[in-house]
Design an enzyme around this catalytic site. Structure first.
Site, PDB file in Angstrom:
ATOM      1  N   SER A   1     -16.702 -34.727 -23.801  1.00  0.00           N
ATOM      2  CA  SER A   1     -16.174 -35.902 -23.118  1.00  0.00           C
ATOM      3  C   SER A   1     -17.002 -36.266 -21.890  1.00  0.00           C
ATOM      4  O   SER A   1     -17.678 -35.431 -21.292  1.00  0.00           O
ATOM      5  CB  SER A   1     -14.734 -35.656 -22.691  1.00  0.00           C
ATOM      6  OG  SER A   1     -13.952 -35.286 -23.795  1.00  0.00           O
TER       7      SER A   1
HETATM    8  N1  SAH Z   1     -12.732 -31.285 -24.585  1.00  0.00           N
HETATM    9  C1  SAH Z   1     -13.801 -31.315 -25.538  1.00  0.00           C
HETATM   10  C2  SAH Z   1     -13.646 -32.534 -26.416  1.00  0.00           C
HETATM   11  C3  SAH Z   1     -14.122 -32.280 -27.779  1.00  0.00           C
HETATM   12  S1  SAH Z   1     -13.845 -33.622 -28.905  1.00  0.00           S
HETATM   13  C4  SAH Z   1     -15.138 -31.347 -24.835  1.00  0.00           C
HETATM   14  O1  SAH Z   1     -15.238 -31.932 -23.761  1.00  0.00           O
HETATM   15  O2  SAH Z   1     -16.107 -30.810 -25.376  1.00  0.00           O
HETATM   16  C5  SAH Z   1     -12.251 -33.216 -29.578  1.00  0.00           C
HETATM   17  C6  SAH Z   1     -12.148 -31.891 -30.279  1.00  0.00           C
HETATM   18  O3  SAH Z   1     -10.836 -31.853 -30.861  1.00  0.00           O
HETATM   19  C7  SAH Z   1     -13.137 -31.691 -31.430  1.00  0.00           C
HETATM   20  O4  SAH Z   1     -13.827 -30.505 -31.248  1.00  0.00           O
HETATM   21  C8  SAH Z   1     -12.241 -31.648 -32.660  1.00  0.00           C
HETATM   22  O5  SAH Z   1     -12.711 -30.774 -33.682  1.00  0.00           O
HETATM   23  C9  SAH Z   1     -10.925 -31.144 -32.070  1.00  0.00           C
HETATM   24  N2  SAH Z   1      -9.748 -31.440 -32.899  1.00  0.00           N
HETATM   25  C10 SAH Z   1      -9.444 -32.561 -33.576  1.00  0.00           C
HETATM   26  N3  SAH Z   1      -8.267 -32.447 -34.227  1.00  0.00           N
HETATM   27  C11 SAH Z   1      -7.802 -31.198 -33.934  1.00  0.00           C
HETATM   28  C12 SAH Z   1      -6.648 -30.460 -34.306  1.00  0.00           C
HETATM   29  N4  SAH Z   1      -5.708 -30.955 -35.123  1.00  0.00           N
HETATM   30  N5  SAH Z   1      -6.508 -29.205 -33.813  1.00  0.00           N
HETATM   31  C13 SAH Z   1      -7.436 -28.660 -33.000  1.00  0.00           C
HETATM   32  N6  SAH Z   1      -8.556 -29.293 -32.615  1.00  0.00           N
HETATM   33  C14 SAH Z   1      -8.743 -30.550 -33.071  1.00  0.00           C
END
Ligand code: SAH
Length: 225
Positions: free
Chosen positions: A73
């Site tokens: 993000s």
């Molecule tokens: N906070 C992270 C954002 C990553 S993007 C950062 O700054 O790096 C969002 C993440 O949510 C992805 O890695 C995706 O695989 C995860 N995600 C999506 N759906 C999900 C679910 N049902 N359970 C767990 N993780 C999930």
């Protein structure tokens, strides 16, 4: 050498400290005022969390692609969501969507325990390796579907969702303590609303914190080759 002909990063020659300060100045100008949070952002090396290809953009205020088609993000959004959680040092926080582990690292510096769930095992393992390098030891990991939360560890003081919720997340709200706060993007399109829920007994106060763009929350765990 970094090819600057495309003009993507005019600050590539600057010392890292200058880039960090530029980002912090920009975050403060956008309303990020919490000193503990600004300190956590300053001392968490974002370059450790971005793929090598994007290293020169580590301290830019933008989202960056990571493995598995996901994103780390934008720092402003990380700061906005963290500030909106009104964290206290004694809190136990549940995070849905570990991704690169950057947001997890920021939370880990501000609260007692962070419980983080990711549906890609490889992302979770990579994030854990980074956290170990930074000696962040108050993070508990779960490979699984974050939509279901973490019932065995509930209730939580705070919940942060970092993937777009398709609808009101009732299973997660049920895992929030009374007076607890949950923050996360909600909406089915490429643009969503960032919502803050505050639990008051069995009802929830909902506030709209503005427009955001997140990858979608997807049910179930991901199958990887
Ligand atoms: N906070 C992270 C954002 C990553 S993007 C950062 O700054 O790096 C969002 C993440 O949510 C992805 O890695 C995706 O695989 C995860 N995600 C999506 N759906 C999900 C679910 N049902 N359970 C767990 N993780 C999930």
């Amino acid at each position: 050498m970094i090819d600057k002909s495309a003009g993507i990063d005019e600050s590539a020659d600057e010392a890292p400290q200058t880039r960090i300060e530029r980002l912090l100045t920009s975050l403060k100008a956008q309303g990020i005022a919490d000193e503990r949070l600004l300190h956590a952002l300053e001392y968490t090396p974002r370059d450790l969390f971005v793929p090598d290809l994007f290293l020169d953009r580590s301290w830019e205020d933008s989202a960056i692609p990571i493995n598995c088609g996901q994103t780390i993000s934008q720092p402003y959004i990380v700061a906005l969501m963290t500030q909106a959680l009104k964290l206290e040092g004694r809190h136990r926080v549940l995070e849905i969507g570990t991704g690169s582990g950057y947001q997890t690292a920021i939370l880990s510096r501000l609260v007692r325990y962070v419980y983080t769930i990711e549906r890609y095992r490889s992302l979770m393992v990579e994030a854990e390796t980074r956290h170990k390098r930074l000696m962040l030891e108050n993070i508990i990991y779960r490979f699984g579907d974050g939509w279901e939360g973490w019932p065995e560890q509930a209730p939580f003081d705070r919940i942060l969702v970092t993937a777009a919720l398709p609808e009101e997340p009732l299973p997660l709200l049920a895992q929030l303590k009374n007076n607890g706060i949950m923050v996360g993007p909600q909406g089915r399109g490429s643009v969503q609303r960032l919502l803050r829920y505050t639990r008051k007994d069995d009802s929830y106060l909902t506030e709209d914190l503005g427009e955001v763009r997140f990858v979608p929350l997807i049910a179930g765990v991901a199958k990887e080759a």
